[in-house]
Write a protein that holds these residues in place. Structure first.
Motif, PDB file in Angstrom:
ATOM      1  N   PRO A  15     -30.372 -11.017 -11.221  1.00 48.39           N
ATOM      2  CA  PRO A  15     -29.277 -11.868 -10.779  1.00 48.39           C
ATOM      3  C   PRO A  15     -28.138 -11.981 -11.797  1.00 48.39           C
TER       4      PRO A  15
ATOM      5  N   ASP B  13     -29.975  -9.040  -6.288  1.00 44.20           N
ATOM      6  CA  ASP B  13     -29.554 -10.432  -6.435  1.00 44.20           C
ATOM      7  C   ASP B  13     -30.737 -11.318  -6.812  1.00 44.20           C
ATOM      8  N   LYS B  14     -31.937 -10.944  -6.355  1.00 47.92           N
ATOM      9  CA  LYS B  14     -33.111 -11.747  -6.674  1.00 47.92           C
ATOM     10  C   LYS B  14     -33.706 -11.367  -8.029  1.00 47.92           C
ATOM     11  N   HIS B  15     -33.809 -10.081  -8.287  1.00 44.45           N
ATOM     12  CA  HIS B  15     -34.543  -9.633  -9.480  1.00 44.45           C
ATOM     13  C   HIS B  15     -33.659  -9.231 -10.655  1.00 44.45           C
TER      14      HIS B  15
ATOM     15  N   GLU C 266     -29.754  -7.205  -1.989  1.00 41.69           N
ATOM     16  CA  GLU C 266     -30.567  -8.423  -1.903  1.00 41.69           C
ATOM     17  C   GLU C 266     -31.667  -8.393  -2.974  1.00 41.69           C
ATOM     18  N   TRP C 267     -32.281  -7.222  -3.161  1.00 40.26           N
ATOM     19  CA  TRP C 267     -33.314  -7.087  -4.192  1.00 40.26           C
ATOM     20  C   TRP C 267     -32.715  -7.355  -5.569  1.00 40.26           C
TER      21      TRP C 267
ATOM     22  N   ASP D  70     -41.115  -7.027  -3.188  1.00 38.77           N
ATOM     23  CA  ASP D  70     -39.815  -7.315  -2.576  1.00 38.77           C
ATOM     24  C   ASP D  70     -39.027  -6.056  -2.235  1.00 38.77           C
TER      25      ASP D  70
END
Lengths: 153, 153
Positions: free
Chosen positions: A104, A100-102, A97-98, B87
């Protein structure tokens, strides 16, 4: 001068093992049910490096060797998740998840997580501490943003 | 022969940074609101190593330097969580939970997680993917099993 406790060193060492190039992909493949050397090789990892990485993951208690034998073949080892390796799933989910956000890919999530009983998609979040565990068993599946080599199955 | 994608390399590299001895403790202190070199030194880390570790965490985008100046003192840098660093909280929570189970201190959880708005304790779990995020903001506090050096505040 104080040194970090053995326990913090242990977590840091496991992190270090996970952080070795390829190890994260290997643990993800293991969570997708892969156990055999040839399966792990398909992700593109050079043979000698794979051997070293699997040794480290076994030594750190995340995988264990189990012998198997195909008819007419010699006995080989497969690499099975230990309880500690299975319990890494939330860590892998949080990292994914990290990432995918940071970091991507632009094509959506790398991996998705599915409640094995209901088949519904789940995700990681903070919940009230008193709540009973939400999902009996969760498995990982590749999402649209998966950018590793094409799985063969 | 395929190589892991840049993105997987990026996550693995961040893992590798987190896995360097002391970095996990530094990121935990950062999540407890510590920003200054002297604060991080109190966890017992040798000075030269701390400087190197902070450089790596800044380079990897988990912390950023911000100048400050106490009256009558020279300008110094403090180290503030970036959005990427903030995050990481679920990653730290998942790792802590894994460590509490597989490398226990015997004195209970190392860290607890608290909903900043309600003050209630929260924990990490898988929830239905369609559910709205449970907690606006979660902060980390040391639990009874915390086995690092005594925090000064």
């Amino acid at each position: 001068m104080e040194l970090p406790s053995n326990r913090n060193c242990s977590i840091a060492r496991s992190l270090s093992v996970l952080g070795q190039k390829w190890n994260l992909l290997i643990m993800r493949e293991a969570h997708r049910g892969r156990t055999r050397y040839a399966d792990f090789r398909r992700i593109g990892i050079p043979s000698d490096i794979l051997a070293t990485r699997l040794d480290a993951l076994v030594e750190d208690g995340l995988l264990q060797r189990q012998p198997y034998q195909e008819p007419g073949q010699r006995v080989r080892d497969e690499y099975v998740l230990t309880e500690a390796g299975r319990d890494l799933l939330p860590v892998l989910a949080a990292l994914t998840e990290w990432g995918d956000k940071h970091r991507p890919t632009g094509r959506g999530p790398t991996a998705i997580y599915v409640d094995e009983k209901s088949g519904d998609e789940v995700r990681l979040d903070f919940v009230p501490a008193g709540m009973p565990p939400a999902a009996d068993a969760v498995r990982m599946a590749w999402g649209p943003g998966y950018d590793g080599p094409e799985p063969t199955s």
